[in-house]
Write a protein that holds these residues in place. Structure first.
Motif, PDB file in Angstrom:
ATOM      1  N   THR A  28       0.835  -1.205   0.000  1.00  0.00           N
ATOM      2  CA  THR A  28       0.000   0.000   0.000  1.00  0.00           C
ATOM      3  C   THR A  28       0.870   1.254   0.000  1.00  0.00           C
ATOM      4  O   THR A  28       2.061   1.197   0.311  1.00  0.00           O
ATOM      5  CB  THR A  28      -0.925   0.026   1.229  1.00  0.00           C
ATOM      6  OG1 THR A  28      -0.110   0.051   2.424  1.00  0.00           O
ATOM      7  CG2 THR A  28      -1.844  -1.182   1.248  1.00  0.00           C
ATOM      8  N   ILE A  29       0.245   2.351  -0.332  1.00  0.00           N
ATOM      9  CA  ILE A  29       0.941   3.636  -0.355  1.00  0.00           C
ATOM     10  C   ILE A  29      -0.035   4.734  -0.004  1.00  0.00           C
ATOM     11  O   ILE A  29      -1.244   4.631  -0.286  1.00  0.00           O
ATOM     12  CB  ILE A  29       1.577   3.893  -1.745  1.00  0.00           C
ATOM     13  CG1 ILE A  29       2.514   5.090  -1.686  1.00  0.00           C
ATOM     14  CG2 ILE A  29       0.511   4.077  -2.808  1.00  0.00           C
ATOM     15  CD1 ILE A  29       3.347   5.284  -2.947  1.00  0.00           C
ATOM     16  N   TYR A 283      -7.789   0.379  -5.862  1.00  0.00           N
ATOM     17  CA  TYR A 283      -8.357  -0.152  -4.616  1.00  0.00           C
ATOM     18  C   TYR A 283      -7.980   0.789  -3.480  1.00  0.00           C
ATOM     19  O   TYR A 283      -6.795   0.956  -3.149  1.00  0.00           O
ATOM     20  CB  TYR A 283      -7.823  -1.553  -4.332  1.00  0.00           C
ATOM     21  CG  TYR A 283      -8.531  -2.639  -5.104  1.00  0.00           C
ATOM     22  CD1 TYR A 283      -9.919  -2.759  -5.054  1.00  0.00           C
ATOM     23  CD2 TYR A 283      -7.810  -3.562  -5.847  1.00  0.00           C
ATOM     24  CE1 TYR A 283     -10.572  -3.764  -5.759  1.00  0.00           C
ATOM     25  CE2 TYR A 283      -8.446  -4.576  -6.553  1.00  0.00           C
ATOM     26  CZ  TYR A 283      -9.836  -4.669  -6.499  1.00  0.00           C
ATOM     27  OH  TYR A 283     -10.477  -5.668  -7.194  1.00  0.00           O
ATOM     28  N   VAL A 284      -8.989   1.401  -2.868  1.00  0.00           N
ATOM     29  CA  VAL A 284      -8.786   2.268  -1.709  1.00  0.00           C
ATOM     30  C   VAL A 284      -8.984   1.436  -0.451  1.00  0.00           C
ATOM     31  O   VAL A 284      -9.944   0.662  -0.350  1.00  0.00           O
ATOM     32  CB  VAL A 284      -9.767   3.459  -1.732  1.00  0.00           C
ATOM     33  CG1 VAL A 284      -9.543   4.357  -0.526  1.00  0.00           C
ATOM     34  CG2 VAL A 284      -9.598   4.253  -3.019  1.00  0.00           C
ATOM     35  N   VAL A 285      -8.089   1.602   0.516  1.00  0.00           N
ATOM     36  CA  VAL A 285      -8.116   0.814   1.751  1.00  0.00           C
ATOM     37  C   VAL A 285      -8.756   1.638   2.856  1.00  0.00           C
ATOM     38  O   VAL A 285      -8.348   2.780   3.121  1.00  0.00           O
ATOM     39  CB  VAL A 285      -6.685   0.388   2.157  1.00  0.00           C
ATOM     40  CG1 VAL A 285      -6.737  -0.513   3.387  1.00  0.00           C
ATOM     41  CG2 VAL A 285      -5.983  -0.308   0.996  1.00  0.00           C
ATOM     42  N   ASP A 286      -9.799   1.065   3.541  1.00  0.00           N
ATOM     43  CA  ASP A 286     -10.450   1.794   4.632  1.00  0.00           C
ATOM     44  C   ASP A 286      -9.797   1.457   5.971  1.00  0.00           C
ATOM     45  O   ASP A 286      -8.796   0.730   6.026  1.00  0.00           O
ATOM     46  CB  ASP A 286     -11.955   1.528   4.648  1.00  0.00           C
ATOM     47  CG  ASP A 286     -12.291   0.057   4.899  1.00  0.00           C
ATOM     48  OD1 ASP A 286     -11.410  -0.678   5.401  1.00  0.00           O
ATOM     49  OD2 ASP A 286     -13.416  -0.357   4.602  1.00  0.00           O
ATOM     50  N   GLU A 287     -10.368   1.950   7.064  1.00  0.00           N
ATOM     51  CA  GLU A 287      -9.777   1.756   8.390  1.00  0.00           C
ATOM     52  C   GLU A 287      -9.790   0.290   8.820  1.00  0.00           C
ATOM     53  O   GLU A 287      -8.998  -0.117   9.669  1.00  0.00           O
ATOM     54  CB  GLU A 287     -10.520   2.619   9.413  1.00  0.00           C
ATOM     55  CG  GLU A 287     -10.360   4.114   9.174  1.00  0.00           C
ATOM     56  CD  GLU A 287     -11.120   4.931  10.212  1.00  0.00           C
ATOM     57  OE1 GLU A 287     -11.827   4.312  11.047  1.00  0.00           O
ATOM     58  OE2 GLU A 287     -10.998   6.168  10.189  1.00  0.00           O
ATOM     59  N   GLU A 288     -10.706  -0.491   8.262  1.00  0.00           N
ATOM     60  CA  GLU A 288     -10.788  -1.905   8.611  1.00  0.00           C
ATOM     61  C   GLU A 288      -9.914  -2.768   7.694  1.00  0.00           C
ATOM     62  O   GLU A 288     -10.043  -3.991   7.677  1.00  0.00           O
ATOM     63  CB  GLU A 288     -12.241  -2.376   8.539  1.00  0.00           C
ATOM     64  CG  GLU A 288     -13.145  -1.646   9.528  1.00  0.00           C
ATOM     65  CD  GLU A 288     -14.602  -2.099   9.413  1.00  0.00           C
ATOM     66  OE1 GLU A 288     -14.879  -2.897   8.485  1.00  0.00           O
ATOM     67  OE2 GLU A 288     -15.416  -1.674  10.224  1.00  0.00           O
ATOM     68  N   VAL A 317      -5.276   5.983   1.233  1.00  0.00           N
ATOM     69  CA  VAL A 317      -4.404   4.817   1.175  1.00  0.00           C
ATOM     70  C   VAL A 317      -4.909   3.914   0.050  1.00  0.00           C
ATOM     71  O   VAL A 317      -6.094   3.562   0.006  1.00  0.00           O
ATOM     72  CB  VAL A 317      -4.384   4.051   2.506  1.00  0.00           C
ATOM     73  CG1 VAL A 317      -3.499   2.811   2.397  1.00  0.00           C
ATOM     74  CG2 VAL A 317      -3.903   4.958   3.630  1.00  0.00           C
ATOM     75  N   VAL A 318      -4.013   3.559  -0.871  1.00  0.00           N
ATOM     76  CA  VAL A 318      -4.399   2.702  -1.990  1.00  0.00           C
ATOM     77  C   VAL A 318      -3.440   1.517  -2.081  1.00  0.00           C
ATOM     78  O   VAL A 318      -2.321   1.565  -1.568  1.00  0.00           O
ATOM     79  CB  VAL A 318      -4.387   3.489  -3.331  1.00  0.00           C
ATOM     80  CG1 VAL A 318      -5.374   4.640  -3.300  1.00  0.00           C
ATOM     81  CG2 VAL A 318      -2.989   3.979  -3.667  1.00  0.00           C
ATOM     82  N   VAL A 319      -3.894   0.476  -2.738  1.00  0.00           N
ATOM     83  CA  VAL A 319      -3.043  -0.685  -2.993  1.00  0.00           C
ATOM     84  C   VAL A 319      -2.116  -0.331  -4.139  1.00  0.00           C
ATOM     85  O   VAL A 319      -2.563   0.039  -5.238  1.00  0.00           O
ATOM     86  CB  VAL A 319      -3.879  -1.924  -3.343  1.00  0.00           C
ATOM     87  CG1 VAL A 319      -2.969  -3.095  -3.698  1.00  0.00           C
ATOM     88  CG2 VAL A 319      -4.792  -2.288  -2.178  1.00  0.00           C
ATOM     89  N   PRO A 334      -1.663  -5.038   5.000  1.00  0.00           N
ATOM     90  CA  PRO A 334      -0.880  -4.005   4.336  1.00  0.00           C
ATOM     91  C   PRO A 334       0.618  -4.213   4.463  1.00  0.00           C
ATOM     92  O   PRO A 334       1.115  -4.571   5.527  1.00  0.00           O
ATOM     93  CB  PRO A 334      -1.307  -2.725   5.057  1.00  0.00           C
ATOM     94  CG  PRO A 334      -2.609  -3.044   5.695  1.00  0.00           C
ATOM     95  CD  PRO A 334      -2.505  -4.498   6.079  1.00  0.00           C
ATOM     96  N   ILE A 335       1.292  -4.029   3.347  1.00  0.00           N
ATOM     97  CA  ILE A 335       2.758  -4.000   3.319  1.00  0.00           C
ATOM     98  C   ILE A 335       3.132  -2.635   2.789  1.00  0.00           C
ATOM     99  O   ILE A 335       2.916  -2.321   1.611  1.00  0.00           O
ATOM    100  CB  ILE A 335       3.320  -5.094   2.409  1.00  0.00           C
ATOM    101  CG1 ILE A 335       2.836  -6.472   2.871  1.00  0.00           C
ATOM    102  CG2 ILE A 335       4.842  -5.044   2.360  1.00  0.00           C
ATOM    103  CD1 ILE A 335       3.224  -7.589   1.900  1.00  0.00           C
TER     104      ILE A 335
END
Length: 339
Positions: A28-29, A283-288, A317-319, A334-335
């Motif tokens: 992720t970034i 792909y957007v990453v949420d808090e979960e 935050v996106v993949v 997440p890495i």
């Protein structure tokens, strides 16, 4: 029997209840603003900074041309000449007419002083004398300019005449590249790119015929208006002196300019999937740690990233890598990555 049914139903519901898959490792970034600077790359042609078109001011027959294309000449050298027999005859005729009108004016002036002629007759003689002087000056200018002299040290870039040829006044017969002014790389740029380039800015130029290593150049000139046919602006990059430079060589330039502030953000190209017609998905990453596909509008592709003009904001935050392993709604492990 009721107890057996109760337990049987409970077991079936437990088996049918969906379970989340194990978290999927994915890099992720954090989305960052697009770089404040960008590099413009364009191709151009090497030219002498001053390429002067030369011609005769009068029509006539070419008597001689002393240099060929590619020859180097020194300032003041005679490059070509017209047959000045006609010009010389015209000058002699004009001088004879001037002598006659001057003598006539002196005679009329003397008669006017004694009261034998009117003032109008005196003014007429004076006008004739002035007209003759003007003709002598014109013929003298034609005689002097029947020879073309090099205005500076340079190279003959183009020769359009031969001895015996009839040329018209004002026709370009030779093109002289003035070596004292140096060489430039002339590059056409779009109006958007040209507006961010200023005289004095430094750039790196590569000319394969000269050297594989970049040459440091500086913006020396910038067109004030666009080319009517292409709509581009020509930018000149002054090159350092080099004996291997020749007019017509091909080269490329890289120049760093400030980016127009448009609120764009940047992500790695590997973060984009499902690209079509200037749009794509990330792909957007949420808090979960759950991923959700989001549509974005794609901007420019730079060396290390892809600009996103709409759909993402700074801090999202996106993949960044591994999108091919994911589905909408997956939970990830997440890495973090720097890119």
């Amino acid at each position: 029997m009721a107890t057996i049914l109760l337990f049987g139903c409970s077991g079936t519901e437990a088996e049918e209840k969906p379970k989340d898959r194990d978290p999927v490792p994915a890099a992720t970034i954090i989305v960052q603003p697009a770089s404040e600077n960008e590099t413009i790359t364009a191709a151009g042609t090497v030219r002498l900074r001053r390429e002067t078109e030369l011609g005769f001011t009068t029509s006539g027959q070419v008597a001689s041309v002393r240099y060929e294309e590619g020859d180097r000449v020194k300032r003041g050298a005679t490059l070509a000449a017209l047959d000045n027999s006609t010009v010389s005859a015209s000058l002699e005729s004009a001088q004879a007419e001037l002598d006659r009108t001057e003598a006539d004016f002196d005679r009329i002036k003397s008669l006017f002083a004694d009261g034998w002629v009117t003032k109008a007759r005196l003014e007429q003689a004076e006008a004739a004398m002035r007209a003759a002087k003007a003709q002598v000056n014109a013929s003298g200018f034609a005689s002097r300019t029947s020879h073309i002299h090099a205005p500076s040290n340079g190279i003959i870039l183009s020769r359009n005449i031969d001895a015996g040829q009839i040329v018209n006044a004002g026709t370009t017969v030779l093109v002289l590249g003035e070596t004292d002014k140096g060489f430039v790389l002339k590059v056409p740029l779009t109006d958007a790119d040209a507006s961010r380039v200023r005289v004095g800015m430094r750039a790196n130029v590569t000319i394969a015929a000269v050297s594989n290593a970049p040459i440091e150049a500086v913006v020396s000139e910038k067109d004030g208006r666009a080319d009517e046919q292409t709509g581009s602006f020509e930018i000149s990059f002054l090159l350092p002196a080099n004996d291997r430079l020749r007019s017509g060589q091909l080269g490329s330039v890289e120049i760093e300019v400030s980016r127009n502030s448009d609120g764009s953000v940047a992500v790695p190209a590997t973060a984009i999937f499902g690209v079509r017609s200037g749009e794509g998905l990330v792909y957007v990453v949420d808090e979960e740690k759950r991923v959700k596909a989001r549509n974005v509008v794609i901007g420019k592709l730079t060396d290390n990233s892809l600009e996103i003009s709409s759909g993402l904001a700074e801090g999202d935050v996106v993949v960044a890598r591994g999108v091919e392993k994911l589905r909408d709604g997956n939970i990830i492990k997440p890495i973090k990555t720097a890119k």
